[in-house]
Write a protein that holds these residues in place. Structure first.
Motif, PDB file in Angstrom:
ATOM      1  N   TYR A   8      23.419 -27.559  18.886  1.00 51.07           N
ATOM      2  CA  TYR A   8      23.743 -28.922  19.296  1.00 51.07           C
ATOM      3  C   TYR A   8      25.143 -29.376  18.884  1.00 51.07           C
ATOM      4  CZ  TYR A   8      18.650 -29.476  19.997  1.00 51.07           C
ATOM      5  OH  TYR A   8      17.354 -29.355  20.403  1.00 51.07           O
ATOM      6  N   ARG A   9      25.937 -28.484  18.339  1.00 51.80           N
ATOM      7  CA  ARG A   9      27.203 -28.929  17.749  1.00 51.80           C
ATOM      8  C   ARG A   9      28.175 -29.513  18.776  1.00 51.80           C
ATOM      9  NH1 ARG A   9      27.470 -23.493  18.356  1.00 51.80           N
ATOM     10  NH2 ARG A   9      29.450 -22.496  18.978  1.00 51.80           N
ATOM     11  N   HIS A  10      28.028 -29.149  20.059  1.00 49.87           N
ATOM     12  CA  HIS A  10      28.920 -29.667  21.089  1.00 49.87           C
ATOM     13  C   HIS A  10      28.279 -30.799  21.902  1.00 49.87           C
ATOM     14  CE1 HIS A  10      31.685 -26.563  20.080  1.00 49.87           C
ATOM     15  NE2 HIS A  10      30.978 -25.575  20.607  1.00 49.87           N
ATOM     16  N   TYR A  11      27.076 -31.202  21.523  1.00 54.49           N
ATOM     17  CA  TYR A  11      26.400 -32.274  22.254  1.00 54.49           C
ATOM     18  C   TYR A  11      27.047 -33.631  21.930  1.00 54.49           C
ATOM     19  CZ  TYR A  11      22.329 -29.449  23.733  1.00 54.49           C
ATOM     20  OH  TYR A  11      21.491 -28.533  24.322  1.00 54.49           O
ATOM     21  N   THR A  12      27.114 -34.478  22.940  1.00 55.08           N
ATOM     22  CA  THR A  12      27.532 -35.853  22.709  1.00 55.08           C
ATOM     23  C   THR A  12      26.342 -36.632  22.150  1.00 55.08           C
ATOM     24  OG1 THR A  12      26.862 -36.588  24.912  1.00 55.08           O
ATOM     25  CG2 THR A  12      29.106 -35.702  24.679  1.00 55.08           C
ATOM     26  N   GLU A  13      26.577 -37.818  21.634  1.00 56.25           N
ATOM     27  CA  GLU A  13      25.491 -38.639  21.112  1.00 56.25           C
ATOM     28  C   GLU A  13      24.456 -38.920  22.191  1.00 56.25           C
ATOM     29  OE1 GLU A  13      24.689 -39.624  18.073  1.00 56.25           O
ATOM     30  OE2 GLU A  13      26.345 -38.387  17.362  1.00 56.25           O
ATOM     31  N   LYS A  14      24.913 -39.182  23.400  1.00 59.96           N
ATOM     32  CA  LYS A  14      23.984 -39.450  24.501  1.00 59.96           C
ATOM     33  C   LYS A  14      23.156 -38.206  24.812  1.00 59.96           C
ATOM     34  CE  LYS A  14      23.682 -41.161  29.249  1.00 59.96           C
ATOM     35  NZ  LYS A  14      24.444 -41.674  30.421  1.00 59.96           N
ATOM     36  N   GLU A  15      23.802 -37.031  24.816  1.00 64.22           N
ATOM     37  CA  GLU A  15      23.083 -35.791  25.098  1.00 64.22           C
ATOM     38  C   GLU A  15      22.073 -35.486  24.001  1.00 64.22           C
ATOM     39  OE1 GLU A  15      26.537 -33.474  27.704  1.00 64.22           O
ATOM     40  OE2 GLU A  15      26.411 -33.206  25.525  1.00 64.22           O
ATOM     41  N   LEU A  16      22.425 -35.783  22.758  1.00 57.81           N
ATOM     42  CA  LEU A  16      21.482 -35.584  21.660  1.00 57.81           C
ATOM     43  C   LEU A  16      20.239 -36.449  21.847  1.00 57.81           C
ATOM     44  CD1 LEU A  16      23.845 -35.406  18.557  1.00 57.81           C
ATOM     45  CD2 LEU A  16      22.390 -33.567  19.414  1.00 57.81           C
ATOM     46  N   SER A  17      20.441 -37.680  22.294  1.00 55.06           N
ATOM     47  CA  SER A  17      19.307 -38.597  22.475  1.00 55.06           C
ATOM     48  C   SER A  17      18.381 -38.156  23.599  1.00 55.06           C
ATOM     49  CB  SER A  17      19.819 -40.013  22.756  1.00 55.06           C
ATOM     50  OG  SER A  17      20.477 -40.080  24.009  1.00 55.06           O
ATOM     51  N   VAL A  18      18.928 -37.398  24.566  1.00 47.41           N
ATOM     52  CA  VAL A  18      18.137 -36.972  25.726  1.00 47.41           C
ATOM     53  C   VAL A  18      17.527 -35.579  25.517  1.00 47.41           C
ATOM     54  CG1 VAL A  18      18.218 -36.375  28.188  1.00 47.41           C
ATOM     55  CG2 VAL A  18      19.471 -38.379  27.329  1.00 47.41           C
ATOM     56  N   THR A  55      26.277 -19.417  25.964  1.00 44.79           N
ATOM     57  CA  THR A  55      27.479 -18.589  26.098  1.00 44.79           C
ATOM     58  C   THR A  55      28.495 -18.843  24.985  1.00 44.79           C
ATOM     59  OG1 THR A  55      28.456 -20.241  27.593  1.00 44.79           O
ATOM     60  CG2 THR A  55      27.273 -18.394  28.606  1.00 44.79           C
ATOM     61  N   ASP A  56      28.394 -19.978  24.296  1.00 49.73           N
ATOM     62  CA  ASP A  56      29.345 -20.265  23.213  1.00 49.73           C
ATOM     63  C   ASP A  56      28.765 -19.973  21.823  1.00 49.73           C
ATOM     64  OD1 ASP A  56      27.536 -22.310  23.024  1.00 49.73           O
ATOM     65  OD2 ASP A  56      29.009 -23.922  22.896  1.00 49.73           O
ATOM     66  N   ASN A  57      27.573 -19.375  21.771  1.00 54.43           N
ATOM     67  CA  ASN A  57      26.961 -19.038  20.484  1.00 54.43           C
ATOM     68  C   ASN A  57      27.401 -17.630  20.090  1.00 54.43           C
ATOM     69  OD1 ASN A  57      25.360 -18.622  18.228  1.00 54.43           O
ATOM     70  ND2 ASN A  57      23.520 -19.491  19.139  1.00 54.43           N
ATOM     71  N   ASP A  58      28.613 -17.535  19.580  1.00 49.02           N
ATOM     72  CA  ASP A  58      29.215 -16.229  19.288  1.00 49.02           C
ATOM     73  C   ASP A  58      28.425 -15.439  18.254  1.00 49.02           C
ATOM     74  OD1 ASP A  58      31.244 -16.788  21.088  1.00 49.02           O
ATOM     75  OD2 ASP A  58      32.581 -17.614  19.558  1.00 49.02           O
ATOM     76  N   GLN A  59      27.863 -16.133  17.258  1.00 48.61           N
ATOM     77  CA  GLN A  59      27.110 -15.414  16.219  1.00 48.61           C
ATOM     78  C   GLN A  59      25.873 -14.741  16.803  1.00 48.61           C
ATOM     79  OE1 GLN A  59      26.547 -18.654  13.427  1.00 48.61           O
ATOM     80  NE2 GLN A  59      28.158 -17.870  12.083  1.00 48.61           N
ATOM     81  N   ALA A  60      25.129 -15.480  17.636  1.00 48.58           N
ATOM     82  CA  ALA A  60      23.928 -14.918  18.251  1.00 48.58           C
ATOM     83  C   ALA A  60      24.278 -13.786  19.207  1.00 48.58           C
ATOM     84  CB  ALA A  60      23.148 -16.005  18.986  1.00 48.58           C
ATOM     85  N   ILE A  61      25.306 -13.987  20.012  1.00 48.76           N
ATOM     86  CA  ILE A  61      25.722 -12.949  20.959  1.00 48.76           C
ATOM     87  C   ILE A  61      26.148 -11.694  20.213  1.00 48.76           C
ATOM     88  CG2 ILE A  61      27.464 -12.335  22.681  1.00 48.76           C
ATOM     89  CD1 ILE A  61      27.399 -15.288  23.582  1.00 48.76           C
ATOM     90  N   GLY A  62      26.824 -11.876  19.081  1.00 47.81           N
ATOM     91  CA  GLY A  62      27.223 -10.733  18.269  1.00 47.81           C
ATOM     92  C   GLY A  62      26.019  -9.962  17.750  1.00 47.81           C
ATOM     93  N   LEU A  63      24.991 -10.700  17.306  1.00 46.82           N
ATOM     94  CA  LEU A  63      23.768 -10.052  16.821  1.00 46.82           C
ATOM     95  C   LEU A  63      23.106  -9.251  17.932  1.00 46.82           C
ATOM     96  CD1 LEU A  63      21.383  -9.605  14.848  1.00 46.82           C
ATOM     97  CD2 LEU A  63      20.475 -11.816  15.611  1.00 46.82           C
ATOM     98  N   TYR A  64      22.908  -9.871  19.082  1.00 45.64           N
ATOM     99  CA  TYR A  64      22.207  -9.198  20.172  1.00 45.64           C
ATOM    100  C   TYR A  64      23.025  -8.032  20.731  1.00 45.64           C
ATOM    101  CZ  TYR A  64      19.455 -13.461  19.825  1.00 45.64           C
ATOM    102  OH  TYR A  64      18.686 -14.498  19.357  1.00 45.64           O
ATOM    103  N   LEU A  89      26.763 -27.244  29.760  1.00 48.87           N
ATOM    104  CA  LEU A  89      26.611 -26.108  28.850  1.00 48.87           C
ATOM    105  C   LEU A  89      25.990 -24.927  29.597  1.00 48.87           C
ATOM    106  CD1 LEU A  89      25.359 -27.923  25.641  1.00 48.87           C
ATOM    107  CD2 LEU A  89      27.697 -27.303  26.266  1.00 48.87           C
ATOM    108  N   LYS A  90      26.445 -23.732  29.282  1.00 42.48           N
ATOM    109  CA  LYS A  90      26.019 -22.557  30.019  1.00 42.48           C
ATOM    110  C   LYS A  90      25.134 -21.644  29.165  1.00 42.48           C
ATOM    111  CE  LYS A  90      28.481 -23.869  33.493  1.00 42.48           C
ATOM    112  NZ  LYS A  90      27.790 -24.452  34.688  1.00 42.48           N
ATOM    113  N   ILE A  91      24.117 -21.116  29.812  1.00 40.99           N
ATOM    114  CA  ILE A  91      23.214 -20.156  29.186  1.00 40.99           C
ATOM    115  C   ILE A  91      23.265 -18.870  29.989  1.00 40.99           C
ATOM    116  CG2 ILE A  91      20.767 -19.599  28.856  1.00 40.99           C
ATOM    117  CD1 ILE A  91      20.310 -22.425  27.976  1.00 40.99           C
ATOM    118  N   MET A  92      23.305 -17.740  29.301  1.00 34.70           N
ATOM    119  CA  MET A  92      23.322 -16.464  30.005  1.00 34.70           C
ATOM    120  C   MET A  92      22.163 -15.579  29.566  1.00 34.70           C
ATOM    121  SD  MET A  92      26.387 -14.181  28.324  1.00 34.70           S
ATOM    122  CE  MET A  92      26.413 -13.734  26.577  1.00 34.70           C
ATOM    123  N   CYS A  93      21.796 -14.655  30.430  1.00 34.23           N
ATOM    124  CA  CYS A  93      20.769 -13.670  30.116  1.00 34.23           C
ATOM    125  C   CYS A  93      21.428 -12.430  29.529  1.00 34.23           C
ATOM    126  CB  CYS A  93      20.006 -13.280  31.373  1.00 34.23           C
ATOM    127  SG  CYS A  93      19.062 -14.627  32.137  1.00 34.23           S
TER     128      CYS A  93
END
Length: 273
Positions: free
Chosen positions: A30-40, A143-152, A180-184
């Motif tokens: 959630y680090r890149h979420y806006t306050e409005k996006e966090l609430s939703v 796609t911006d979760n570099d730590q997780a992508i590195g692990l996988y 925000l983008k999610i990849m397989c």
């Protein structure tokens, strides 16, 4: 020095899992979420607790063919059975159509970089290899979760194009902000993958693995499975030779028909006032 072991979860772990996942999501997902996006879009601790309560009840009482597995990483100050434990990681996987889907994997932000995620994923893969034919790994990740992508990626997984199973709720892209983008990602059980997986069991990961996992690593079944994978002969029929139906780990229906046991779980998860 603290001790970390991978084990099956208990009902009493729910609150620890929820607090740990909440911190992880707030600091990473959630680090890149806006306050409005966090609430939703953001999950709160009570929602996370409810989700894991349902998952654990299913895994404990409805998972007869053991195609779903939940593991936690528990940290304690010593190996005493009475030592107080803290949940510092959780993984949730399921086997479907020959693929092992990594449905959730969270590590306490303070333990990232300590191989906890590697240990949980290694443990989960090995236990599922023991029980089912696993032709590959699949998951979704930001796609911006570099730590997780590195692990996988370290497990041989690469970006891929497939539809995430509706049975598992479909793609997570439906529950995040559109910007925000999610990849397989996917990895197949190739000869290189077998060697890569074995290397993952070196220290410090080995000291965290569950007893069942260590026993499997030392078994003839694992040796034959590894040989089949390395030689390109790992196919469903070979798995059936390794683990005949009479020897597969399948829960007996009446074993979990104990209503008192189920009520104990419910009381632990949802204490009465």
């Amino acid at each position: 020095m603290s001790i970390v072991r991978i084990r099956m979860p208990k009902a009493s772990d729910i609150s620890g899992i929820a607090r740990m996942q909440y911190r992880s999501m707030r600091m990473i997902e959630y680090r890149h979420y806006t306050e409005k996006e966090l609430s939703v879009y953001a999950m709160e601790t009570d929602q996370i607790m409810s989700m894991w309560s349902e998952r654990l009840v299913y895994a404990e009482f409805c998972n007869d063919d053991e195609r779903t597995l939940i593991l936690v990483a528990a940290e304690s100050e010593n190996e005493s059975p009475d030592a107080e434990e803290s949940v510092i990681g959780v993984i949730f996987v399921s086997v479907l159509d020959g693929f092992l889907y990594i449905r959730s994997l969270y590590v306490d932000p303070d333990r990232v970089g300590h191989k906890v995620g590697t240990a949980m994923l290694t443990n989960a893969i090995l236990l599922m290899l023991k029980r089912h034919y696993v032709g590959g790994l699949r998951l979704e990740v930001f796609t911006d979760n570099d730590q997780a992508i590195g692990l996988y990626s370290s497990f041989g997984m690469k970006p891929a194009d497939f539809s995430y199973p509706i049975k598992f709720g479909g793609s997570a892209s439906k529950s995040v902000p559109l910007r925000l983008k999610i990849m397989c990602m996917e990895g197949r059980t190739t000869s290189e993958w077998a060697d890569l997986l074995l290397k993952k069991t070196a220290e410090p990961v080995k000291s965290m693995l569950s007893d069942e996992c260590i026993e499997y690593l030392q078994s003839e079944s694992f040796a034959k499975t590894s040989e089949y994978i390395r030689t390109g002969n790992y196919i469903p029929s070979k798995f059936r030779e390794l683990v005949p139906p009479s020897k597969r780990v399948v829960r007996q229906t009446d074993e979990y028909d104990d209503w008192d046991n189920f009520e104990d779980w419910m009381e632990t998860l949802f204490p009465k006032d």
